[in-house]
Design a protein around this motif. Structure first.
Motif, PDB file in Angstrom:
ATOM      1  N   THR A   8       0.818  -1.220   0.000  1.00  0.00           N
ATOM      2  CA  THR A   8       0.000   0.000   0.000  1.00  0.00           C
ATOM      3  C   THR A   8       0.849   1.266   0.000  1.00  0.00           C
ATOM      4  O   THR A   8       0.347   2.341   0.286  1.00  0.00           O
ATOM      5  CB  THR A   8      -0.909   0.016   1.246  1.00  0.00           C
ATOM      6  OG1 THR A   8      -0.061  -0.098   2.412  1.00  0.00           O
ATOM      7  CG2 THR A   8      -1.925  -1.119   1.221  1.00  0.00           C
ATOM      8  N   VAL A  11       4.753   2.161  -4.607  1.00  0.00           N
ATOM      9  CA  VAL A  11       4.625   1.323  -5.802  1.00  0.00           C
ATOM     10  C   VAL A  11       3.223   0.721  -5.883  1.00  0.00           C
ATOM     11  O   VAL A  11       2.581   0.755  -6.941  1.00  0.00           O
ATOM     12  CB  VAL A  11       5.707   0.221  -5.819  1.00  0.00           C
ATOM     13  CG1 VAL A  11       5.505  -0.712  -7.006  1.00  0.00           C
ATOM     14  CG2 VAL A  11       7.091   0.844  -5.866  1.00  0.00           C
ATOM     15  N   THR A  30      -3.013  -5.979   2.126  1.00  0.00           N
ATOM     16  CA  THR A  30      -2.228  -5.385   3.204  1.00  0.00           C
ATOM     17  C   THR A  30      -2.229  -6.346   4.386  1.00  0.00           C
ATOM     18  O   THR A  30      -2.992  -7.310   4.415  1.00  0.00           O
ATOM     19  CB  THR A  30      -2.830  -4.004   3.569  1.00  0.00           C
ATOM     20  OG1 THR A  30      -1.933  -3.287   4.405  1.00  0.00           O
ATOM     21  CG2 THR A  30      -4.176  -4.133   4.271  1.00  0.00           C
ATOM     22  N   THR A  79       5.458  -5.308  -2.182  1.00  0.00           N
ATOM     23  CA  THR A  79       5.765  -5.267  -0.750  1.00  0.00           C
ATOM     24  C   THR A  79       7.258  -5.029  -0.571  1.00  0.00           C
ATOM     25  O   THR A  79       8.056  -5.233  -1.497  1.00  0.00           O
ATOM     26  CB  THR A  79       5.396  -6.583  -0.034  1.00  0.00           C
ATOM     27  OG1 THR A  79       6.176  -7.655  -0.565  1.00  0.00           O
ATOM     28  CG2 THR A  79       3.922  -6.894  -0.180  1.00  0.00           C
TER      29      THR A  79
HETATM   30  N1  NAP Z   1       9.551   3.190  -4.454  1.00  0.00           N
HETATM   31  C1  NAP Z   1       9.957   2.962  -5.694  1.00  0.00           C
HETATM   32  O1  NAP Z   1       9.947   3.868  -6.557  1.00  0.00           O
HETATM   33  C2  NAP Z   1      10.400   1.568  -6.095  1.00  0.00           C
HETATM   34  C3  NAP Z   1      10.940   1.363  -7.373  1.00  0.00           C
HETATM   35  C4  NAP Z   1      11.289   0.061  -7.775  1.00  0.00           C
HETATM   36  C5  NAP Z   1      11.065  -1.010  -6.916  1.00  0.00           C
HETATM   37  N2  NAP Z   1      10.570  -0.771  -5.667  1.00  0.00           N
HETATM   38  C6  NAP Z   1      10.322  -1.917  -4.778  1.00  0.00           C
HETATM   39  O2  NAP Z   1       8.897  -2.077  -4.666  1.00  0.00           O
HETATM   40  C7  NAP Z   1       8.549  -2.538  -3.349  1.00  0.00           C
HETATM   41  C8  NAP Z   1       7.561  -1.554  -2.706  1.00  0.00           C
HETATM   42  O3  NAP Z   1       8.230  -0.345  -2.509  1.00  0.00           O
HETATM   43  P1  NAP Z   1       7.493   0.915  -1.860  1.00  0.00           P
HETATM   44  O4  NAP Z   1       8.460   2.044  -1.989  1.00  0.00           O
HETATM   45  O5  NAP Z   1       6.140   1.050  -2.419  1.00  0.00           O
HETATM   46  O6  NAP Z   1       7.270   0.551  -0.333  1.00  0.00           O
HETATM   47  P2  NAP Z   1       7.986  -0.338   0.826  1.00  0.00           P
HETATM   48  O7  NAP Z   1       8.040   0.506   2.019  1.00  0.00           O
HETATM   49  O8  NAP Z   1       9.239  -0.956   0.335  1.00  0.00           O
HETATM   50  O9  NAP Z   1       6.901  -1.505   1.025  1.00  0.00           O
HETATM   51  C9  NAP Z   1       5.673  -1.217   1.569  1.00  0.00           C
HETATM   52  C10 NAP Z   1       4.769  -2.415   1.639  1.00  0.00           C
HETATM   53  O10 NAP Z   1       5.426  -3.565   2.186  1.00  0.00           O
HETATM   54  C11 NAP Z   1       4.588  -4.137   3.186  1.00  0.00           C
HETATM   55  N3  NAP Z   1       5.389  -4.630   4.312  1.00  0.00           N
HETATM   56  C12 NAP Z   1       6.412  -3.987   4.934  1.00  0.00           C
HETATM   57  N4  NAP Z   1       6.894  -4.749   5.945  1.00  0.00           N
HETATM   58  C13 NAP Z   1       6.155  -5.877   5.966  1.00  0.00           C
HETATM   59  C14 NAP Z   1       6.163  -7.044   6.763  1.00  0.00           C
HETATM   60  N5  NAP Z   1       7.033  -7.204   7.761  1.00  0.00           N
HETATM   61  N6  NAP Z   1       5.257  -8.009   6.486  1.00  0.00           N
HETATM   62  C15 NAP Z   1       4.376  -7.855   5.484  1.00  0.00           C
HETATM   63  N7  NAP Z   1       4.321  -6.770   4.675  1.00  0.00           N
HETATM   64  C16 NAP Z   1       5.195  -5.795   4.922  1.00  0.00           C
HETATM   65  C17 NAP Z   1       3.713  -3.009   3.695  1.00  0.00           C
HETATM   66  O11 NAP Z   1       2.493  -3.623   4.100  1.00  0.00           O
HETATM   67  P3  NAP Z   1       1.284  -2.863   4.804  1.00  0.00           P
HETATM   68  O12 NAP Z   1       0.380  -2.402   3.678  1.00  0.00           O
HETATM   69  O13 NAP Z   1       0.662  -3.910   5.635  1.00  0.00           O
HETATM   70  O14 NAP Z   1       1.865  -1.722   5.589  1.00  0.00           O
HETATM   71  C18 NAP Z   1       3.565  -2.115   2.509  1.00  0.00           C
HETATM   72  O15 NAP Z   1       2.404  -2.445   1.798  1.00  0.00           O
HETATM   73  C19 NAP Z   1       9.877  -2.663  -2.588  1.00  0.00           C
HETATM   74  O16 NAP Z   1      10.313  -3.989  -2.644  1.00  0.00           O
HETATM   75  C20 NAP Z   1      10.828  -1.750  -3.365  1.00  0.00           C
HETATM   76  O17 NAP Z   1      12.186  -2.176  -3.255  1.00  0.00           O
HETATM   77  C21 NAP Z   1      10.252   0.484  -5.228  1.00  0.00           C
END
Ligand code: NAP
Length: 227
Positions: A8, A11, A30, A79
């Motif tokens: 959530t 991304v 989530t 995630t």
């Molecule tokens: N940000 C970017 O532009 C970007 C670009 C390329 C790739 N990515 C990759 O895409 C993914 C998401 O990135 P993001 O920046 O959107 O946010 P993030 O902070 O890396 O991930 C957030 C999500 O992960 C879940 N989460 C975190 N800890 C958890 C745990 N212990 N158990 C279960 N779920 C957990 C959270 O769930 P809840 O909804 O329950 O809180 C939340 O929905 C990551 O792997 C990141 O490396 C990001």
């Protein structure tokens, strides 16, 4: 096609919002819907609370991961990379059997501070770990090598630039390429790198991506493969 987007944060919202805009049925997953909905403050990246995003996307429901998986035909992993394997391993096999899993996550370990380390790295990848955790599913790694805003709007950057796909199942990669084209990626920009072990290479672009982000001071860039 009915999509479930796991995650959530930046991304998850970006992909789910774009799928919704394109007219697809989309739900998100989530850990604890009540807790996510009740968050009142910005997240660590400055995203507004879930309720603000949700008010602009009233059709996108937010159940727990398992319920979202059971209701969808294609799952998207947005995630945090250190949590992804435990999130997907906990799903009943029946909710992932034969389904395409679009894996966008990067296995970044922030426990040692910035810049984060990759774990696994070199001889394994998160894409492979997910495929091993869900042998009956079809994992396709893609979109992990760029900022979220570029994933769904590649024309944000002028000129040609590249999105990679890795996966063992050719038909799943064709499906994912069609989705990428819906997002605006020209077919010539989509590079099929090979089987899921090639996710090692695209995940290992992250140390370079992170340093470029630091050097440029923003995420308005992408990799381009010129042949
Ligand atoms: N940000 C970017 O532009 C970007 C670009 C390329 C790739 N990515 C990759 O895409 C993914 C998401 O990135 P993001 O920046 O959107 O946010 P993030 O902070 O890396 O991930 C957030 C999500 O992960 C879940 N989460 C975190 N800890 C958890 C745990 N212990 N158990 C279960 N779920 C957990 C959270 O769930 P809840 O909804 O329950 O809180 C939340 O929905 C990551 O792997 C990141 O490396 C990001």
């Amino acid at each position: 096609v009915k999509y479930a987007v796991f995650g959530t944060a930046t991304v998850g919202r970006t992909i789910a919002g774009r799928l919704d805009e394109l007219g697809h049925e989309v739900i998100m997953g989530t850990r604890d819907p009540e807790e996510t909905v009740s968050r009142a403050t910005q997240d660590a990246y400055g995203n507004p609370p879930w309720s603000a995003w949700s008010a602009e996307h009233p059709r996108v429901a937010l159940p727990m991961f398992a319920e979202a998986a059971g209701a969808a035909e294609v799952l998207v992993n947005a995630t945090s990379g250190t949590a992804s394997v435990s999130v997907f391993s906990a799903l009943p096999a029946s909710s992932v059997d034969g389904k395409t899993i679009v894996d966008i996550a990067n296995p970044l370990d922030f426990s040692g501070g910035m810049p984060p380390a990759l774990d696994p790295v070199g001889t394994d990848s998160l894409g492979e770990q997910l495929q091993r955790a869900m042998p009956s599913a079809r994992v396709v790694k893609t979109l992990n090598t760029m900022g979220a805003h570029i994933m769904v709007a590649p024309a944000t950057l002028t000129g040609d630039h590249t999105v990679f796909v890795s996966g063992d199942d050719p038909a799943a990669k064709v499906e994912v390429a069609a989705l990428l084209e819906e997002f605006g990626w020209p077919s010539g920009s989509i590079v099929d790198v090979g089987d899921i072990t090639t996710a090692r290479g695209t995940e290992m672009l992250l140390p370079l991506w992170l340093r470029l982000w630091g050097a440029f001071g923003n995420a308005d860039f992408n990799f381009h493969i010129q042949r």
